[in-house]
Scaffold this active site. Sequence first.
Site, PDB file in Angstrom:
ATOM      1  CG  ASN A 178     -31.647  12.026  -5.834  1.00 36.95           C
ATOM      2  OD1 ASN A 178     -32.650  11.549  -6.335  1.00 36.95           O
ATOM      3  ND2 ASN A 178     -31.244  13.267  -6.101  1.00 36.95           N
ATOM      4  CG  HIS A 179     -27.402  14.039  -5.978  1.00 39.96           C
ATOM      5  ND1 HIS A 179     -28.465  14.129  -5.111  1.00 39.96           N
ATOM      6  CD2 HIS A 179     -26.333  14.524  -5.290  1.00 39.96           C
ATOM      7  CE1 HIS A 179     -28.069  14.647  -3.961  1.00 39.96           C
ATOM      8  NE2 HIS A 179     -26.770  14.897  -4.042  1.00 39.96           N
ATOM      9  NE  ARG A 225     -28.998  11.970   6.937  1.00 39.59           N
ATOM     10  CZ  ARG A 225     -28.836  12.773   5.887  1.00 39.59           C
ATOM     11  NH1 ARG A 225     -27.988  12.455   4.912  1.00 39.59           N
ATOM     12  NH2 ARG A 225     -29.515  13.905   5.792  1.00 39.59           N
ATOM     13  CE1 TYR A 237     -37.689  15.290  -2.889  1.00 42.85           C
ATOM     14  CE2 TYR A 237     -35.461  15.293  -2.013  1.00 42.85           C
ATOM     15  CZ  TYR A 237     -36.765  15.734  -1.953  1.00 42.85           C
ATOM     16  OH  TYR A 237     -37.155  16.594  -0.971  1.00 42.85           O
ATOM     17  CG  LEU A 238     -34.259   7.070  -4.970  1.00 44.20           C
ATOM     18  CD1 LEU A 238     -34.076   5.601  -4.631  1.00 44.20           C
ATOM     19  CD2 LEU A 238     -32.907   7.781  -5.026  1.00 44.20           C
ATOM     20  CG  HIS A 246     -25.172  18.100   7.669  1.00 45.03           C
ATOM     21  ND1 HIS A 246     -25.895  17.033   8.132  1.00 45.03           N
ATOM     22  CD2 HIS A 246     -25.381  18.147   6.330  1.00 45.03           C
ATOM     23  CE1 HIS A 246     -26.507  16.436   7.119  1.00 45.03           C
ATOM     24  NE2 HIS A 246     -26.219  17.096   6.018  1.00 45.03           N
ATOM     25  CG  ASP A 247     -28.648  19.691   5.536  1.00 43.78           C
ATOM     26  OD1 ASP A 247     -27.614  19.979   4.908  1.00 43.78           O
ATOM     27  OD2 ASP A 247     -29.270  18.623   5.358  1.00 43.78           O
ATOM     28  CD  GLU A 277     -32.044  14.310   4.016  1.00 38.10           C
ATOM     29  OE1 GLU A 277     -31.884  15.521   4.237  1.00 38.10           O
ATOM     30  OE2 GLU A 277     -31.838  13.798   2.903  1.00 38.10           O
ATOM     31  CG  ASP A 306     -28.587  13.061   1.125  1.00 39.51           C
ATOM     32  OD1 ASP A 306     -28.704  13.809   2.111  1.00 39.51           O
ATOM     33  OD2 ASP A 306     -28.547  13.485  -0.057  1.00 39.51           O
TER      34      ASP A 306
END
Length: 598
Positions: free
Chosen positions: A115-116, A211, A217-218, A322-323, A255, A213
């Site tokens: 995405n970024h 995965r 939101y693309l 991890h989040d 995700e 991520d």
Amino acid sequence: MSFTAPIQLPGLTLDPQWYRRSVFYEVMVRSFVDSNGDGAGDIAGLSSKLDYLQWLGIDALWMPPFFQSPLRDGGYDISDYKAILPEFGTLDEFRDLVTKAHERNMRIVIDMVINHTSDQHDWFQQSREDPDGPYGDFYTWSDTDEKYENIRIIFVDTEESNWTFDPVRRQFFFHRFFSHQPDLNYENPKVHEAIYDVIRHWLDLGVDGIRLDAIPYLYQSDEGNGEGEPETHEFVKKLRTMIDDEYPGRIMIAEANQWPREVAAFFGTEEEPECHMAFDFPVMPRIFYSLRSQNAQELIRILSETTDVPENAGWGVFLRNHDELTLEMVSEEYRQAMYGWYAYDPRMRSNIGIRRRLAPLLDNSRAELELAHALLFSLKGSPFLYYGDEIGMGDNIWLNDRDASRTPMQWTPDRNAGFSTADPGKLYLPVVQSLVYNYNLVNVESQLAQSRSLLHWIRNVIHVRKAHPTFGLGTMAVLENDHESVLSFVRSYAGSGTQFGDSAEDVLCVFSFAHNPASVTITAPQFAGRKLFDLFGGATFPSFDAEGKVTLTMGTQAFFWLHIGGPDPDVTPLAVPPVTAALPVVPSDATDGDGGAL
């Protein structure tokens, strides 16, 4: 520490649905083992612990980003997709890791943050310096910061806008996350080509899955909210086609922190598949809510919601990762209750969530740890463990942001918890030294020496789960019961008749969140007159009666996994029509009291 691992033939089993029966383990390279004494974990260190992971029963490793990065967001800010951060190792060491994992019949799944990028990525540097160059349109630029006003800000505690002004290009760039993470512009076909090239690079190295991520939101539009836009799904479909054609047997995991029906959309359909797996975010906070409220009804409601999922798709279920423990998928009242129970100190909170590990969240209660894991391993989907949770590792809320739960793995009671030979002051993060979770007390070596330790208990549950294909491949139907603190469901599998010799099986799973012993009557007319046996020890339990009811006595915060056997000769079932699910499906227009769908 040595491990007697099960004998395996070299290479991977040829099971196209391996992901549905697998137990995944999220291992942060930087946090696991330091092989060269520089204070940070690395790929070679991870390779040295594959025997431990195989002994535990792990089928696949999920590795968060280990690429070249400024590490301003734990590696999710990538500055070079094809390079490994030098402190983590080399491409040759990664190839060796993949080879050694495959020799143990273990898969490797890596994060793809598509995405970024980091603002330090060469693509962005060229885009800002040469608007008319080959990378000028790789990111979303605008002369104003007033576009896409319907798109929410995700990191509300750090960002005031989804737009940031760049002093070099003299324009605003769009970002869904931190302002140092500009979003790629998927309206540009060259971005598609670049991302395909990156993914092919890692799949060529033998990676078994990616995965995706932040996949919703693309794409953005002025009319939509920038989450799961139709163009995003079209891109995912094309990516799935490429992987299926060129790399059969590899998987894509979505995700998407959204409601079940929205997440299920990322599975696609049988005719137009998208991802093989997707994480089930709404279930996770409701497990923790049930543990404190002693009420299972919210959890039952979300588990009873039906979603159209292709037959070969699978959910990824988890307790922690991890989040932070995200609370986006709950109402404000629900959220405040969770904060009061689990994050009474403001330092325990991050963004819209709680930045704590599993054991501290549950006050190190062995009963709650066992109950939560037993539920995790019996839900429909593949369980994902977070490194260190198998030994009940603690956290450090005095560290910044998400680092609270990313401290070094605790292997031994020796210096640096056996993680590194470096000077303690040189470690990338300090090892946990709190009173309850001190590495002298909580570590792998100590728990290996205790047959009744949490580590041995979790290993046992994993291996029981692996012995029963119904947990990975079966259906799930929530059953009616008469106690508000109890969740009951049945996992059913018709048997596949494959080379693995799987046979049909029904398993009754019962979980009591009550803080006192409880008696519960479960109703399942389709199992009238059937026997029940404990899945762990084989002990005989009361049979379903002629009406398909059975009464069980549950200990405090206890659970049962019960095999549903053949007919009990002492019980004559009544003529009752079959029932597939006792609870009604939640209407699609139902809300949670905060405007969001349940």
